[in-house]
Enzyme design. Structure first.
Site, PDB file in Angstrom:
ATOM      1  N   CYS A  68       5.294  -8.825  29.769  1.00 47.51           N
ATOM      2  CA  CYS A  68       6.598  -9.088  30.380  1.00 47.51           C
ATOM      3  C   CYS A  68       7.526  -9.550  29.270  1.00 47.51           C
ATOM      4  O   CYS A  68       7.338 -10.638  28.715  1.00 47.51           O
ATOM      5  CB  CYS A  68       6.457 -10.166  31.455  1.00 47.51           C
ATOM      6  SG  CYS A  68       8.017 -10.743  32.157  1.00 47.51           S
ATOM      7  N   CYS A 174      11.408  -3.889  28.905  1.00 50.65           N
ATOM      8  CA  CYS A 174      10.781  -4.433  30.117  1.00 50.65           C
ATOM      9  C   CYS A 174       9.632  -3.499  30.457  1.00 50.65           C
ATOM     10  O   CYS A 174       9.822  -2.278  30.501  1.00 50.65           O
ATOM     11  CB  CYS A 174      11.794  -4.493  31.259  1.00 50.65           C
ATOM     12  SG  CYS A 174      11.082  -4.927  32.870  1.00 50.65           S
TER      13      CYS A 174
END
Length: 211
Positions: A68, A174
């Site tokens: 992440c 991302c």
């Protein structure tokens, strides 16, 4: 070796699938914090607190991968200080590689708001990309849409504009956006598309050799 993978949703599953394919000899445990997703529009303090809570179940792992970018850019330094005996590896935008690869000095960064505004991203840009134009399309709803199975409904007009203006590298900042990689490759074949899964796999392999 036991490897923990943390994310807030689809990105973590995509990373785990790829790492299992690249390094099938290891045991993988995932911690997915869907309850508080998405992290991308939260404050740095919230991201640190939520990430810390979510990785508790992974503390017995040999390596914890923050799959992440938002968690890495906002929380990994705090986690390393709090858990000095744990090996943390984190996904973060490949600004250095993008700056080295772009021929037009123009790249497109796809990242959450929290990543875009993080001190870590500012530091990467300051160190490696001060002479590079970086477009940052509005992606604030993308992670949630991908988690809902709506990746094909994401409108890429701002990415198209960036590429039309000369961007020749697209950085996936991302892990959720891995769900868009093939579509981006098809729409923008003239662009290099960067994401660090293979680099993380190499770091895991190097760590395993020393363990």
């Amino acid at each position: 070796m036991k490897i923990g993978i943390f994310d807030t949703g689809t990105g973590g599953k995509l990373v785990a699938k790829r790492l299992k394919k690249l390094l099938p000899q290891h045991l993988y445990i995932t911690a997915i914090d869907r309850e508080h997703a998405p992290y991308g529009n939260r404050s740095p303090e919230e991201i640190i607190t939520l990430t810390d809570a979510a990785i508790q179940q992974l503390l017995s792992c040999d390596i914890i991968v923050l799959a992440c970018n938002t968690a890495t850019t906002n929380a990994i330094s705090s986690l390393r200080q709090r858990y000095p005996d744990v090996c943390f590896m984190g996904f973060e935008p490949m600004i250095k590689s993008a700056a080295a690869l772009t021929k037009s000095h123009h790249i497109t960064l796809l990242a959450t708001n929290a990543t875009k505004h993080s001190q870590r991203l500012r530091a990467l840009i300051s160190e490696y990309a001060t002479d590079v134009r970086i477009d940052t399309p509005d992606t604030h709803a993308w992670a949630q849409m991908i988690d809902q199975g709506l990746a094909d409904d994401i409108i890429l007009d701002e990415v198209s504009t960036s590429v039309a203006d000369g961007s020749d590298v697209i950085v996936l900042g991302c892990t959720h956006y891995l769900a868009l990689k093939r579509r981006l490759q098809r729409l923008f074949p003239q662009c290099r598309i960067l994401e660090p899964t293979a680099i993380i796999a190499k770091r895991i392999s190097d760590f395993a050799k020393l363990a």
